[in-house]
Design an enzyme around this catalytic site. Structure first.
Site, short mmCIF file in Angstrom:
data_model
loop_
_atom_site.label_atom_id
_atom_site.label_comp_id
_atom_site.label_asym_id
_atom_site.label_seq_id
_atom_site.Cartn_x
_atom_site.Cartn_y
_atom_site.Cartn_z
CD GLU A 284 -3.13 -0.70 0.46
OE1 GLU A 284 -3.12 0.35 -0.23
OE2 GLU A 284 -4.07 -1.50 0.46
CB CYS A 318 -1.77 7.43 1.81
SG CYS A 318 -3.09 6.56 2.62
P1 NAD Z 1 8.34 4.91 4.44
O1 NAD Z 1 8.31 4.23 3.13
O2 NAD Z 1 9.44 5.83 4.74
O3 NAD Z 1 8.34 3.81 5.61
C1 NAD Z 1 7.36 2.82 5.72
C2 NAD Z 1 7.92 1.66 6.51
O4 NAD Z 1 8.98 1.08 5.78
C3 NAD Z 1 8.50 2.08 7.86
O5 NAD Z 1 8.25 1.07 8.80
C4 NAD Z 1 9.98 2.14 7.55
O6 NAD Z 1 10.74 1.96 8.71
C5 NAD Z 1 10.11 0.97 6.60
N1 NAD Z 1 11.31 0.95 5.76
C6 NAD Z 1 12.05 1.98 5.31
N2 NAD Z 1 13.05 1.54 4.53
C7 NAD Z 1 12.94 0.19 4.46
C8 NAD Z 1 13.65 -0.83 3.82
N3 NAD Z 1 14.71 -0.59 3.04
N4 NAD Z 1 13.25 -2.11 3.96
C9 NAD Z 1 12.17 -2.39 4.73
N5 NAD Z 1 11.46 -1.46 5.38
C10 NAD Z 1 11.83 -0.18 5.25
O7 NAD Z 1 6.93 5.62 4.61
P2 NAD Z 1 6.43 6.50 5.84
O8 NAD Z 1 7.08 7.84 5.78
O9 NAD Z 1 6.53 5.74 7.12
O10 NAD Z 1 4.88 6.66 5.53
C11 NAD Z 1 4.38 7.61 4.65
C12 NAD Z 1 4.12 6.97 3.31
O11 NAD Z 1 3.20 5.91 3.45
C13 NAD Z 1 3.48 7.93 2.32
O12 NAD Z 1 4.05 7.72 1.05
C14 NAD Z 1 2.01 7.52 2.34
O13 NAD Z 1 1.32 7.86 1.16
C15 NAD Z 1 2.12 6.05 2.52
N6 NAD Z 1 0.89 5.48 3.10
C16 NAD Z 1 0.10 4.74 2.29
C17 NAD Z 1 -1.09 4.21 2.80
C18 NAD Z 1 -1.99 3.39 1.95
O14 NAD Z 1 -2.88 2.74 2.50
N7 NAD Z 1 -1.83 3.36 0.63
C19 NAD Z 1 -1.45 4.47 4.12
C20 NAD Z 1 -0.60 5.24 4.91
C21 NAD Z 1 0.58 5.74 4.39
#
Ligand code: NAD
Length: 514
Positions: A284, A318
Site C-alpha cells: 500500500e 496517503c
Molecule cells: P516509508 O516508506 O518511509 O516507511 C514505511 C515503513 O517502511 C517504515 O516502517 C519504515 O521503517 C520501513 N522501511 C524503510 N526503509 C525500508 C527498507 N529498506 N526495507 C524495509 N522497510 C523499510 O513511509 P512513511 O514515511 O513511514 O509513511 C508515509 C508513506 O506511506 C506515504 O508515502 C504515504 O502515502 C504512505 N501510506 C500509504 C497508505 C496506503 O494505504 N496506501 C497508508 C498510509 C501511508
C-alpha cells in the site's frame, strides 16, 4: 457476521474534551520510559535504543524502544515459525475470540491510546480518536470476515470423488508499517493475517515505536499466545532489507512510500538460498490525490471539503488532497474561498487540539520546504510557506495556484500541508489532469451533474473515488481502502478480500472406494 463501525468521539461535547485532557495528563506522567522488544513472548533489551520525540516539541522524549538488529530479526522469525504450527491449528473461533478481546482492550484504553498518538505522532484529538476507532474496527471487521474462510470448501461434485479446498495460512510474515496511522494501520496489518492463522514479525516505523509498544501491551492483555506477534523495533538501515531478504520470511505486508515499496518488491522477488516459497508481497503506497470541482458545484461546500481533504493531519495522509483541480469558470471564486479557509487553520502543539500540528520529523519538514521553494519559482504562492514555531517541525498551511499539471509540485507526493491548485478548461480537461500522474490512490469530484459523476466512476483511475464529499476518512468495511497504479497492489484494507490474501488454497480429492 454483522459488523458496525466504532462511533467516533464527539469533541463538541465538553465532557469528552475533558476526558481527553485527563488522558493526556495521565500519559504525560509516563513519558520517557524504556520498552523492550517482544520475541516469542520474551521481553528483550539490546543495550541500544531508538528514541522517540514529540514532533511538536522535540525536547520531549516520548520513550525509548530497544533497537533490534539482525540477530533479533533471526530470533523473531524463529519464534514466529515456532508459534505458527499451534496457532494455525487452533480453531478459527478461538483466534477470532482473541481478536475480539483485543478490540475490547483497545475500547477500554481508547482515550489513553489516542493520547499516546497525540504526543508521539502529533495527532489532534479527533484524528487520534479516529485512529483508535479504526484499529478497533479492523479487529472487529476481520473477526467478522474470518468464519467464512474456515473449514472445507466444496468444489463442484464429481462422481465417485469428493473434492474440497482448504484455505491454509501462509506461515510467518513481516509487517512493515508507516507512522501516520501508527495504531490503526499497524493493527489492521497485524490482526488480518493473524486471525486466519499466520504469525508475524512486526516492524513499526522508527518514528512511532511507542504506539507499537502500546499495541503489544494490548495484545498481551488480550492473551495472545507467545510468538504470534513479535515486535522488533529498529533502524531501517539495520533491519529493513534484512527482514525482506530473510529466507524464512513467507510474506511481507507493507504500507509506506512508493520508493520503499518498490525496493521491497524487488528484493522480495529474489529467491534466497534455502527459501521454500515465492514471497507474497502486499504493498500500500503513496498518492497524489486530486479533487475536481466543476461549475455546477456549491462552492462553499466544495471549499470546505477541499480544506478538510488537504489539511487534515497536516496533509500527512496517503489519501490527502494535494491537487485541487478547478474548472475555469469557477476557479477564482473557489480559490478565494479555499484560501480564506486554509489561512484560518490553527497550527500548534497537538495536545492543545489545533486543526493540525507539526510534521512527523525534520525530514518531512525539509521535504515540504523544498517543494515550497520549487512552488515559489514555478507557481503562485497564495498563503503559507512558513515554518511557525521552532519548537517542532511546523509548516503552515500552504496554497499554490497556477500550478502546471506536469510540474514536480503537481506530480510528486509531498506529504505535508502543501496544496497545488490547477486550472482546467472544463470537466474533460480536469479529468485528464486528475489521471495524469503515476499514482491512483484516492480522488474526488464535487459536481451536481449526474453524467459527470457517472463518468468519473468509469474513468477516474483511483482505488477510492469520493463523489460530493471529502476524499479522506475511509471507514473499515464501508470503503475498503487501497490504490490502483503505483499506489499499491490493491490490497484493500478493511475489505472483504483482504484476509484471503494471507491464505493459500489447498485442494483435496478423495476417491470413494468400494
Ligand atoms: P516509508 O516508506 O518511509 O516507511 C514505511 C515503513 O517502511 C517504515 O516502517 C519504515 O521503517 C520501513 N522501511 C524503510 N526503509 C525500508 C527498507 N529498506 N526495507 C524495509 N522497510 C523499510 O513511509 P512513511 O514515511 O513511514 O509513511 C508515509 C508513506 O506511506 C506515504 O508515502 C504515504 O502515502 C504512505 N501510506 C500509504 C497508505 C496506503 O494505504 N496506501 C497508508 C498510509 C501511508
Amino acid at each position: 457476521m454483522s459488523f458496525t463501525n466504532e462511533a467516533l468521539t464527539d469533541f463538541t461535547a465538553p465532557q469528552n474534551v475533558e476526558t481527553y485532557r485527563t488522558a493526556l495528563a495521565e500519559v504525560r506522567t509516563r513519558l520517557g520510559a524504556d520498552y523492550p522488544l517482544t520475541i516469542g513472548g520474551h521481553k528483550l533489551e539490546t543495550g541500544d535504543w531508538i528514541e522517540s520525540y514529540n514532533p511538536g516539541d522535540t525536547s520531549q522524549l516520548i520513550g525509548r524502544s530497544a533497537k533490534g538488529g539482525q540477530a533479533e530479526v533471526d530470533r523473531a522469525l524463529t519464534a514466529a515459525w515456532a508459534a505458527f504450527r499451534p496457532w494455525s491449528a487452533q480453531p478459527m473461533d478461538e483466534r477470532i475470540a482473541l481478536v475480539r478481546r483485543l478490540a475490547d482492550v483497545m475500547r477500554r484504553r481508547r482515550f489513553e491510546l489516542a493520547a499516546w498518538m497525540t504526543y508521539e505522532a502529533g495527532k489532534n484529538y479527533a484524528e487520534a480518536d479516529a485512529d483508535v476507532a479504526e484499529a478497533i474496527d479492523f479487529c472487529e471487521y476481520y473477526a467478522a470476515q474470518a468464519p467464512a474462510l474456515a473449514g472445507e470448501h466444496e468444489t463442484y461434485p464429481s462422481p465417485g470423488e469428493r473434492n474440497t479446498s482448504l484455505l491454509v495460512p501462509l506461515g510467518a510474515g513481516v509487517v512493515i508499517s508507516p507512522w501516520n496511522f501508527p495504531l490503526a494501520i499497524f493493527t489492521g496489518m497485524a490482526v488480518g493475517p493473524a486471525v486466519v492463522g499466520n504469525t508475524l514479525v512486526l516492524k513499526p516505523s522508527p518514528d512511532t515505536p511507542i504506539v507499537a509498544q502500546k499495541f503489544i501491551e494490548c495484545a498481551d492483555e488480550a492473551g495472545f499466545p507467545a510468538g504470534v506477534f513479535n515486535l522488533v523495533t529498529g533502524a531501517d538501515a539495520d533491519i529493513g532489507d534484512y527482514l525482506v531478504d530473510h529466507p524464512t520470511t513467507r510474506f511481507i505486508n507493507f504500507t509506506g512510500s512508493l520508493n520503499t515499496g518498490i525496493r521491497i518488491n524487488q528484493r522480495a522477488a529474489v529467491v534466497q538460498p534455502g527459501q521454500l516459497w515465492i514471497k507474497k508481497v502486499g504493498l500500500e503506497m503513496g498518492g497524489k490525490d486530486a479533487l475536481i470541482v466543476d461549475e455546477t458545484a456549491d462552492l462553499d461546500y466544495a471549499a470546505r471539503m477541499a480544506v478538510a481533504s488537504g489539511y487534515g493531519f497536516g496533509g500527512q495522509k496517503c489519501s490527502a488532497m494535494s491537487r485541487l483541480i478547478a474548472v475555469e469558470t469557477i476557479h477564482d471564486e473557489l480559490v478565494e474561498r479555499f484560501v480564506t479557509l486554509a489561512s484560518e487553520l490553527e497550527v500548534g502543539p497537538a495536545d492543545e487540539n489545533p486543526d493540525f500540528s507539526a510534521l512527523i520529523n525534520q525530514r518531512a519538514k525539509d521535504k515540504s520546504l523544498e517543494y515550497i521553494d520549487i512552488g515559489r519559482e514555478t507557481a503562485q504562492l497564495l498563503t503559507g510557506g512558513e515554518t511557525g514555531s521552532e519548537a517542532g517541525h511546523y509548516v503552515t498551511p500552504t496554497v499554490f495556484a497556477d500550478v502546471e499539471p506536469d510540474s514536480r509540485l503537481a506530480q510528486e507526493e509531498i506529504f505535508g500541508p502543501v496544496v497545488s491548485i490547477i486550472r482546467a478548461r472544463d470537466f474533460d480537461h480536469a479529468l485528464g489532469i486528475a489521471n495524469g500522474t503515476m499514482f491512483g490512490l484516492t480522488g474526488g469530484l464535487i459536481s451536481q451533474d449526474r453524467e459527470r459523476l457517472d463518468r468519473a466512476k468509469r474513468e477516474f483511475e483511483v482505488g477510492n473515488l469520493y463523489l460530493n464529499r471529502k476524499i479522506t476518512g475511509a471507514f473499515v468495511g464501508l470503503q475498503p481502502f487501497g490504490g490502483l497504479r503505483l499506489s499499491g497492489t490493491t490490497v484493500k484494507a478493511g475489505g472483504p478480500y483482504y484476509l484471503r490474501q494471507y491464505l493459500a488454497e489447498k485442494t483435496i480429492a478423495e476417491k470413494q472406494l468400494g
